[in-house]
Design a protein around this motif. Structure first.
Motif, PDB file in Angstrom:
ATOM      1  N   LEU A   1       0.821  -1.205   0.000  1.00 10.03           N
ATOM      2  CA  LEU A   1       0.000   0.000   0.000  1.00 10.03           C
ATOM      3  C   LEU A   1       0.861   1.264   0.000  1.00 10.03           C
ATOM      4  O   LEU A   1       0.509   2.259  -0.652  1.00 10.03           O
ATOM      5  CB  LEU A   1      -0.932  -0.016   1.212  1.00 10.03           C
ATOM      6  CG  LEU A   1      -2.055  -1.051   1.156  1.00 10.03           C
ATOM      7  CD1 LEU A   1      -2.862  -1.049   2.452  1.00 10.03           C
ATOM      8  CD2 LEU A   1      -2.981  -0.788  -0.029  1.00 10.03           C
ATOM      9  N   ARG A   2       1.966   1.234   0.711  1.00 11.41           N
ATOM     10  CA  ARG A   2       2.865   2.397   0.704  1.00 11.41           C
ATOM     11  C   ARG A   2       3.482   2.578  -0.677  1.00 11.41           C
ATOM     12  O   ARG A   2       3.669   3.713  -1.148  1.00 11.41           O
ATOM     13  CB  ARG A   2       3.953   2.232   1.765  1.00 11.41           C
ATOM     14  CG  ARG A   2       3.425   2.338   3.194  1.00 11.41           C
ATOM     15  CD  ARG A   2       4.536   2.507   4.210  1.00 11.41           C
ATOM     16  NE  ARG A   2       4.008   2.558   5.559  1.00 11.41           N
ATOM     17  CZ  ARG A   2       3.476   3.632   6.133  1.00 11.41           C
ATOM     18  NH1 ARG A   2       3.399   4.765   5.428  1.00 11.41           N
ATOM     19  NH2 ARG A   2       3.037   3.597   7.372  1.00 11.41           N
ATOM     20  N   GLU A   3       3.804   1.484  -1.339  1.00 13.15           N
ATOM     21  CA  GLU A   3       4.320   1.577  -2.711  1.00 13.15           C
ATOM     22  C   GLU A   3       3.274   2.195  -3.635  1.00 13.15           C
ATOM     23  O   GLU A   3       3.606   2.993  -4.522  1.00 13.15           O
ATOM     24  CB  GLU A   3       4.713   0.193  -3.207  1.00 13.15           C
ATOM     25  CG  GLU A   3       5.956  -0.390  -2.551  1.00 13.15           C
ATOM     26  CD  GLU A   3       6.203  -1.834  -2.958  1.00 13.15           C
ATOM     27  OE1 GLU A   3       5.397  -2.359  -3.772  1.00 13.15           O
ATOM     28  OE2 GLU A   3       7.171  -2.449  -2.471  1.00 13.15           O
ATOM     29  N   LEU A   4       2.002   1.820  -3.420  1.00 14.90           N
ATOM     30  CA  LEU A   4       0.927   2.380  -4.239  1.00 14.90           C
ATOM     31  C   LEU A   4       0.798   3.877  -3.996  1.00 14.90           C
ATOM     32  O   LEU A   4       0.661   4.659  -4.958  1.00 14.90           O
ATOM     33  CB  LEU A   4      -0.393   1.669  -3.912  1.00 14.90           C
ATOM     34  CG  LEU A   4      -1.642   2.201  -4.615  1.00 14.90           C
ATOM     35  CD1 LEU A   4      -1.515   2.057  -6.129  1.00 14.90           C
ATOM     36  CD2 LEU A   4      -2.886   1.459  -4.118  1.00 14.90           C
ATOM     37  N   GLU A   5       0.870   4.296  -2.748  1.00 13.64           N
ATOM     38  CA  GLU A   5       0.777   5.728  -2.425  1.00 13.64           C
ATOM     39  C   GLU A   5       1.965   6.489  -3.008  1.00 13.64           C
ATOM     40  O   GLU A   5       1.806   7.608  -3.523  1.00 13.64           O
ATOM     41  CB  GLU A   5       0.699   5.916  -0.913  1.00 13.64           C
ATOM     42  CG  GLU A   5      -0.619   5.444  -0.306  1.00 13.64           C
ATOM     43  CD  GLU A   5      -0.670   5.604   1.197  1.00 13.64           C
ATOM     44  OE1 GLU A   5      -1.718   6.019   1.724  1.00 13.64           O
ATOM     45  OE2 GLU A   5       0.361   5.303   1.857  1.00 13.64           O
ATOM     46  N   THR A   6       3.145   5.899  -2.933  1.00 13.51           N
ATOM     47  CA  THR A   6       4.333   6.541  -3.499  1.00 13.51           C
ATOM     48  C   THR A   6       4.211   6.669  -5.007  1.00 13.51           C
ATOM     49  O   THR A   6       4.548   7.700  -5.600  1.00 13.51           O
ATOM     50  CB  THR A   6       5.599   5.733  -3.138  1.00 13.51           C
ATOM     51  OG1 THR A   6       5.728   5.663  -1.720  1.00 13.51           O
ATOM     52  CG2 THR A   6       6.836   6.371  -3.734  1.00 13.51           C
ATOM     53  N   LEU A   7       3.708   5.608  -5.630  1.00 16.12           N
ATOM     54  CA  LEU A   7       3.522   5.603  -7.082  1.00 16.12           C
ATOM     55  C   LEU A   7       2.568   6.708  -7.516  1.00 16.12           C
ATOM     56  O   LEU A   7       2.813   7.422  -8.492  1.00 16.12           O
ATOM     57  CB  LEU A   7       3.000   4.237  -7.524  1.00 16.12           C
ATOM     58  CG  LEU A   7       2.680   4.066  -9.014  1.00 16.12           C
ATOM     59  CD1 LEU A   7       3.956   4.118  -9.839  1.00 16.12           C
ATOM     60  CD2 LEU A   7       1.958   2.751  -9.257  1.00 16.12           C
ATOM     61  N   LEU A   8       1.465   6.858  -6.769  1.00 15.26           N
ATOM     62  CA  LEU A   8       0.451   7.851  -7.121  1.00 15.26           C
ATOM     63  C   LEU A   8       0.795   9.234  -6.595  1.00 15.26           C
ATOM     64  O   LEU A   8       0.225  10.237  -7.040  1.00 15.26           O
ATOM     65  CB  LEU A   8      -0.917   7.415  -6.571  1.00 15.26           C
ATOM     66  CG  LEU A   8      -1.480   6.098  -7.116  1.00 15.26           C
ATOM     67  CD1 LEU A   8      -2.801   5.764  -6.446  1.00 15.26           C
ATOM     68  CD2 LEU A   8      -1.659   6.174  -8.632  1.00 15.26           C
ATOM     69  N   GLY A   9       1.686   9.303  -5.594  1.00 18.65           N
ATOM     70  CA  GLY A   9       2.078  10.587  -5.032  1.00 18.65           C
ATOM     71  C   GLY A   9       1.025  11.200  -4.138  1.00 18.65           C
ATOM     72  O   GLY A   9       0.952  12.435  -4.010  1.00 18.65           O
ATOM     73  N   VAL A  10       0.189  10.348  -3.519  1.00 18.06           N
ATOM     74  CA  VAL A  10      -0.890  10.842  -2.657  1.00 18.06           C
ATOM     75  C   VAL A  10      -1.003   9.935  -1.432  1.00 18.06           C
ATOM     76  O   VAL A  10      -0.483   8.821  -1.411  1.00 18.06           O
ATOM     77  CB  VAL A  10      -2.254  10.877  -3.394  1.00 18.06           C
ATOM     78  CG1 VAL A  10      -2.219  11.855  -4.557  1.00 18.06           C
ATOM     79  CG2 VAL A  10      -2.637   9.475  -3.868  1.00 18.06           C
ATOM     80  N   THR A  11      -1.710  10.433  -0.418  1.00 19.05           N
ATOM     81  CA  THR A  11      -2.030   9.620   0.752  1.00 19.05           C
ATOM     82  C   THR A  11      -3.443   9.073   0.585  1.00 19.05           C
ATOM     83  O   THR A  11      -4.394   9.841   0.399  1.00 19.05           O
ATOM     84  CB  THR A  11      -1.942  10.446   2.048  1.00 19.05           C
ATOM     85  OG1 THR A  11      -0.599  10.933   2.198  1.00 19.05           O
ATOM     86  CG2 THR A  11      -2.314   9.600   3.263  1.00 19.05           C
TER      87      THR A  11
ATOM     88  N   LEU B   1      -9.772  11.389  -1.203  1.00 20.47           N
ATOM     89  CA  LEU B   1      -9.223  10.910  -2.473  1.00 20.47           C
ATOM     90  C   LEU B   1      -9.070   9.395  -2.436  1.00 20.47           C
ATOM     91  O   LEU B   1      -9.292   8.709  -3.444  1.00 20.47           O
ATOM     92  CB  LEU B   1      -7.865  11.573  -2.742  1.00 20.47           C
ATOM     93  CG  LEU B   1      -7.165  11.149  -4.043  1.00 20.47           C
ATOM     94  CD1 LEU B   1      -8.049  11.441  -5.255  1.00 20.47           C
ATOM     95  CD2 LEU B   1      -5.815  11.862  -4.175  1.00 20.47           C
ATOM     96  N   GLY B   2      -8.711   8.856  -1.270  1.00 22.53           N
ATOM     97  CA  GLY B   2      -8.591   7.409  -1.136  1.00 22.53           C
ATOM     98  C   GLY B   2      -9.901   6.698  -1.431  1.00 22.53           C
ATOM     99  O   GLY B   2      -9.915   5.628  -2.047  1.00 22.53           O
ATOM    100  N   GLU B   3     -11.030   7.293  -0.992  1.00 19.37           N
ATOM    101  CA  GLU B   3     -12.343   6.714  -1.283  1.00 19.37           C
ATOM    102  C   GLU B   3     -12.611   6.692  -2.779  1.00 19.37           C
ATOM    103  O   GLU B   3     -13.162   5.724  -3.317  1.00 19.37           O
ATOM    104  CB  GLU B   3     -13.443   7.504  -0.564  1.00 19.37           C
ATOM    105  CG  GLU B   3     -13.458   7.353   0.944  1.00 19.37           C
ATOM    106  CD  GLU B   3     -13.961   5.995   1.389  1.00 19.37           C
ATOM    107  OE1 GLU B   3     -14.448   5.229   0.543  1.00 19.37           O
ATOM    108  OE2 GLU B   3     -13.867   5.697   2.591  1.00 19.37           O
ATOM    109  N   ARG B   4     -12.197   7.752  -3.474  1.00 16.57           N
ATOM    110  CA  ARG B   4     -12.400   7.800  -4.922  1.00 16.57           C
ATOM    111  C   ARG B   4     -11.508   6.788  -5.630  1.00 16.57           C
ATOM    112  O   ARG B   4     -11.920   6.135  -6.595  1.00 16.57           O
ATOM    113  CB  ARG B   4     -12.113   9.212  -5.428  1.00 16.57           C
ATOM    114  CG  ARG B   4     -13.117  10.258  -4.941  1.00 16.57           C
ATOM    115  CD  ARG B   4     -12.675  11.667  -5.292  1.00 16.57           C
ATOM    116  NE  ARG B   4     -12.510  11.847  -6.736  1.00 16.57           N
ATOM    117  CZ  ARG B   4     -11.949  12.922  -7.281  1.00 16.57           C
ATOM    118  NH1 ARG B   4     -11.475  13.888  -6.515  1.00 16.57           N
ATOM    119  NH2 ARG B   4     -11.855  13.020  -8.596  1.00 16.57           N
TER     120      ARG B   4
END
Length: 310
Positions: A40-50, A64-67
């Protein structure tokens, strides 16, 4: 070059959204909690968002996570359908199928239906999930279910349906509470002030009120039960009367009780049992075949019940 999220990362995200707990999400995806957290942290890093706010007690998705997780459900569903497209070209009803069934159908139809289905399609690996209509339709839309056995009318979104059979309603009452009942009860003869209904979330409640000609009856105007079996026991103890579908009566729900049932006559005195699946599903031909098998099994059951009661 754009780096895209992996399906595995999206599966981790969806699992966390469903469970609200890192440990349970890890168990659901068959990985360790550290592996899921790292993904999940890799996904957040990839997208550049929390996407997720992490505290010791609560897992909370950001707006934004819900979207993003809503889109993840769609992507995973489309990926499943891609695999299903290849599978459906091989042996029909020969692999895994996730079937949702509502609680007012499952205990009365499935015990007699499943052996017949297994005999006709021995290679079918059926996974069953019992839940109310609203939750089942939501799971269908998200791709967590392949099809749903439910009762109509009910709004289930963008789905295709195939009617299986009609399931008439019967008025169930204690003999001491209804003297000289007619062979067929007209809706206007039903005392809605004493009517026992299922709690909110069960489509049978709306269908029963329609059968009584009182779709406008408020929920707090009647006593609510959690299941048809509970309602029958309440009637047996003279707490009121209720409407029971013929399917449940044929399955013996009134056995060992003093409760009597009479068919209700009227334009809306039945519910329509149907199989529903996503309109976009590539397995539509398979589901239509499953619907035909369900109809054949239901006809066999009705014939057996008729012979037993003659």
């Amino acid at each position: 070059m754009t780096f895209l999220p992996t399906l595995k990362q999206l599966q981790y995200l969806v699992a966390l959204h469903q469970s609200g707990h890192f440990g349970r999400a890890a168990a659901a995806t068959f990985v360790s909690q550290s592996t899921l957290s790292a993904g999940l942290r890799e996904l957040e890093t990839l997208l550049g968002v929390t996407l997720v706010e992490r505290t010791r007690r609560v897992v909370r998705f950001t707006p934004l996570g819900e979207r993003v997780v809503a889109k993840a459900y769609t992507v995973l569903r489309e990926a499943d359908e891609l695999a299903e497209l290849a599978h459906s070209a091989s042996k029909p009803l020969g692999g895994e199928l996730r079937l949702g069934v509502i609680p007012t159908i499952a205990p009365f139809l499935l015990p007699r239906l499943l052996p017949r289905l297994r005999e006709s399609y021995p290679d079918l690996k059926l996974f069953l999930r019992e839940e109310p209509s609203g939750a089942a339709c939501e799971a269908l839309a998200r791709g967590q279910l392949d099809c749903v056995l439910l009762a109509l009318p009910w709004g289930c979104g963008d789905v295709a349906t195939k009617r299986l059979f009609d399931d008439p309603f019967y008025l169930a009452f204690h003999p001491a509470d209804y003297t000289d009942p007619p062979l067929r009860v007209p809706p206007e003869a039903i005392d809605t002030a004493r009517l026992l209904l299922l709690e909110d979330g069960h489509c049978l409640k709306d269908h029963a009120l329609a059968a009584c000609g009182r779709p406008d009856l408020r929920a707090d105007a009647a006593i609510l039960g959690t299941s048809l079996h509970t309602l029958v026991q309440m009637v047996a103890n003279r707490l009121g009367l209720t409407l029971v579908p013929k399917m449940a009566i044929d399955a013996g729900i009134l056995l060992n009780t003093p409760v009597i049932a009479r068919p209700v006559k009227g334009e809306h005195a039945s519910r329509e049992i149907a199989l529903a699946w996503r309109s976009s599903s590539p397995r539509a031909d398979e589901f239509a075949l499953l619907a035909d098998a369900l109809v054949a099994a239901a006809n066999d059951i009705r014939s057996a019940v008729q012979v037993a009661t003659d």
